[in-house]
Write an enzyme that holds these catalytic residues in place. Structure first.
Site, mmCIF file in Angstrom:
data_model
loop_
_atom_site.group_PDB
_atom_site.id
_atom_site.type_symbol
_atom_site.label_atom_id
_atom_site.label_comp_id
_atom_site.label_asym_id
_atom_site.label_seq_id
_atom_site.Cartn_x
_atom_site.Cartn_y
_atom_site.Cartn_z
ATOM 1 N N LYS A 103 0.722 -1.162 0.195
ATOM 2 C CA LYS A 103 -0.144 0.101 0.022
ATOM 3 C C LYS A 103 0.852 1.042 0.118
ATOM 4 O O LYS A 103 1.918 1.461 0.701
ATOM 5 C CB LYS A 103 -0.935 -0.109 1.143
ATOM 6 C CG LYS A 103 -1.991 0.812 1.208
ATOM 7 C CD LYS A 103 -2.875 0.423 0.188
ATOM 8 C CE LYS A 103 -4.249 0.481 0.783
ATOM 9 N NZ LYS A 103 -5.458 -0.241 -0.162
ATOM 10 N N THR A 148 -3.706 -5.481 0.854
ATOM 11 C CA THR A 148 -3.063 -4.004 0.937
ATOM 12 C C THR A 148 -3.713 -3.276 1.817
ATOM 13 O O THR A 148 -3.346 -2.360 2.488
ATOM 14 C CB THR A 148 -2.823 -3.490 -0.356
ATOM 15 O OG1 THR A 148 -4.103 -2.966 -0.893
ATOM 16 C CG2 THR A 148 -2.075 -4.269 -1.391
ATOM 17 N N ASP A 149 -5.146 -3.462 2.089
ATOM 18 C CA ASP A 149 -6.002 -2.928 2.923
ATOM 19 C C ASP A 149 -5.522 -3.187 4.142
ATOM 20 O O ASP A 149 -5.597 -2.338 5.291
ATOM 21 C CB ASP A 149 -7.548 -3.236 2.658
ATOM 22 C CG ASP A 149 -8.310 -2.247 3.469
ATOM 23 O OD1 ASP A 149 -8.344 -1.111 3.120
ATOM 24 O OD2 ASP A 149 -9.103 -2.835 4.385
ATOM 25 N N GLN A 316 31.254 19.506 -7.450
ATOM 26 C CA GLN A 316 31.732 18.355 -7.132
ATOM 27 C C GLN A 316 32.538 18.478 -5.649
ATOM 28 O O GLN A 316 32.479 17.507 -4.954
ATOM 29 C CB GLN A 316 32.799 18.100 -8.113
ATOM 30 C CG GLN A 316 32.114 17.462 -9.346
ATOM 31 C CD GLN A 316 32.162 18.301 -10.580
ATOM 32 O OE1 GLN A 316 31.698 19.703 -10.069
ATOM 33 N NE2 GLN A 316 31.959 18.001 -11.783
ATOM 34 N N HIS A 344 21.436 26.724 -12.725
ATOM 35 C CA HIS A 344 22.277 27.589 -13.233
ATOM 36 C C HIS A 344 21.497 29.218 -13.349
ATOM 37 O O HIS A 344 20.476 29.237 -13.509
ATOM 38 C CB HIS A 344 22.509 27.562 -14.775
ATOM 39 C CG HIS A 344 23.319 26.069 -15.090
ATOM 40 N ND1 HIS A 344 24.557 25.940 -14.632
ATOM 41 C CD2 HIS A 344 22.731 25.182 -15.604
ATOM 42 C CE1 HIS A 344 24.795 24.724 -15.033
ATOM 43 N NE2 HIS A 344 23.800 24.111 -15.608
HETATM 44 O O1 LIG Z 1 30.804 23.167 -10.258
HETATM 45 C C1 LIG Z 1 30.493 23.063 -11.539
HETATM 46 N N1 LIG Z 1 30.953 21.627 -12.088
HETATM 47 C C2 LIG Z 1 30.958 21.290 -13.381
HETATM 48 O O2 LIG Z 1 31.329 20.085 -13.582
HETATM 49 C C3 LIG Z 1 30.346 22.206 -14.354
HETATM 50 N N2 LIG Z 1 30.414 22.134 -15.578
HETATM 51 C C4 LIG Z 1 29.739 23.538 -16.009
HETATM 52 O O3 LIG Z 1 29.250 23.583 -17.174
HETATM 53 N N3 LIG Z 1 29.318 24.031 -14.941
HETATM 54 C C5 LIG Z 1 29.919 23.430 -14.006
HETATM 55 N N4 LIG Z 1 29.976 23.713 -12.315
#
Ligand SMILES: O=c1[nH]c(=O)c2[nH]c(=O)[nH]c2[nH]1
Length: 390
Positions: A103, A148-149, A316, A344
């Site tokens: 559920k 499921t109930d 990253q 962005h």
């Molecule tokens: O922090 C970022 N990592 C990326 O891998 C990446 N690629 C991108 O176009 N902008 C950014 N900015």
């Protein structure tokens, strides 16, 4: 045929394996068991009152007390329901792959009242079961089906009987209930989404019984428990949307004929964080506390100190540093997975406009671009201890 044993057993036991059981001791004053007498499940299994009051969590979802797990043996004949004819051969040339049923979105509000001070937790719970027979699918034989109930009802009854603490503890309880009550359940999966109710503040004072929906981020968890195995507990946070206006750069990436993006030393950084993490144990874990810690680490590595901030050379690196901080802080987390879409905010090119109507250097007006969006993700886990050479 299913042989059904209606012997009353305690579903307050959290099954770990056939011979090991997590037994949750109840919290605080022991009044949260649903039967009002403060001593548990009404069948002779007393649930201990430990009186550990941890107060209100940072998001106001007061949990009041801590739950502790102990291992106790259970006996074979403790099962409610015994199913004997489990094996149904699959006819023909096909084999059933992944299967199961359950559920979804069982909505539940739990109110805990300690005198004037009330606390709430609102959950949406998914329960999924995998039975050890496939005869419901293959032969149209429904005898093993826990409807499921019925699964929905179970969620409400367990919440009533045992109260509701953290999503993880509740999910553990529901999983163990299904494994313990029905021997033919091979695997139970319980997913809990929490609604972000926060205690209302009036004149900088916590309100006793009024709350505000505060969806700054959402909390969820999934517990999967296979018979004879320890539960796999995964905590989660999603939709934590953040933005900062400086202390972020992106430079020195591959320069070739495909690249158009310039090096940027100072840009807007915005993302919507999702994190999931796996616990190596439930023992001694304050799940509410861990969730707050994970959130704080992410915000800490994203924003840094209030005056100066923290520099990010890339999404990253920021993601990795947050994960590392979480593993450093919470030893019971064995691995953490995070994703950070790069939301962005591009600098607008206003150079085509006459200087009489725009400023020469545009540092204030940006264009939010949702799609396409970069997506950065990584899982960080603890390295296995090297085996001794003995
Ligand atoms: O922090 C970022 N990592 C990326 O891998 C990446 N690629 C991108 O176009 N902008 C950014 N900015």
């Amino acid at each position: 045929m299913s042989s059904v044993n209606h012997k009353s057993v305690s579903s307050s036991f959290l099954v770990c394996s056939e011979d090991q059981v997590f037994r949750p001791t109840m919290k605080g004053n022991g009044k949260r068991n649903g039967n009002g007498n403060g001593n548990g499940n009404g069948n002779g299994h007393k649930l201990h009152a430990e009186g550990v009051n941890v107060g209100v969590t940072a998001n106001g979802n007061a949990t009041a007390k801590k739950q502790h797990y102990h291992l106790h043996p259970i006996k074979d004949d403790d099962y409610h329901h015994e199913v004997t004819d489990r094996v149904v051969e699959e006819p023909g040339k096909y084999e059933l792959g992944q299967y199961g049923y359950g559920k979804n979105n069982v909505k539940l509000l739990h109110v805990h009242r300690e005198g004037e001070l009330h606390t709430v937790r609102e959950y949406e719970v998914d329960t999924h079961l995998k039975l050890n027979s496939k005869k419901d699918f293959i032969a149209g034989d429904n005898k093993d089906i826990i409807a499921t109930d019925t699964q929905k009802n179970t969620v409400y009854v367990l919440a009533n009987r045992h109260g509701v603490n953290s999503p993880e503890e509740f999910a553990l309880l529901v999983c163990s209930h299904f494994l313990y009550t029905y021997r033919h359940v091979e695997e139970a999966t319980v997913h809990v989404e929490e609604y972000p109710w926060e205690r209302l503040q009036v004149d900088q004072r916590d309100h006793n019984h009024a709350f505000i929906f505060s969806p700054k981020s959402f909390r969820f968890c999934t517990v999967v428990q296979k018979r004879n195995e320890r539960p796999k507990i995964v905590g989660g946070l999603r939709d934590l949307r953040v933005l900062k206006t400086t202390q972020s750069a992106f430079t020195d990436f591959i320069q070739d004929e495909y690249r158009t993006l310039p090096d940027v030393n100072d840009r807007i950084f915005s993302t919507i964080v999702t994190a999931t993490w796996e616990y190596s144990t439930a023992n001694g874990v304050d799940f509410d506390d861990v969730w707050e810690t994970v959130k704080e680490c992410i915000l800490d590595k994203f924003a840094g100190p209030p005056d100066t901030g923290i520099f990010s050379p890339s999404v990253q690196n920021t993601l990795y540093l947050a994960e590392k901080m979480i593993l450093d802080k919470v030893e019971q987390i064995s691995r953490i997975d995070m994703s950070m879409p790069n939301k962005h905010y591009f600098t607008l090119d206003l150079s085509k406009f006459p200087t009489s109507i725009v400023k020469s250097e545009n540092k204030e007006v940006y264009e939010p671009v949702d799609k396409p969006s970069g997506i950065i993700h990584a899982m960080l886990e603890r390295k296995q201890e090297p085996r001794s050479k003995l």
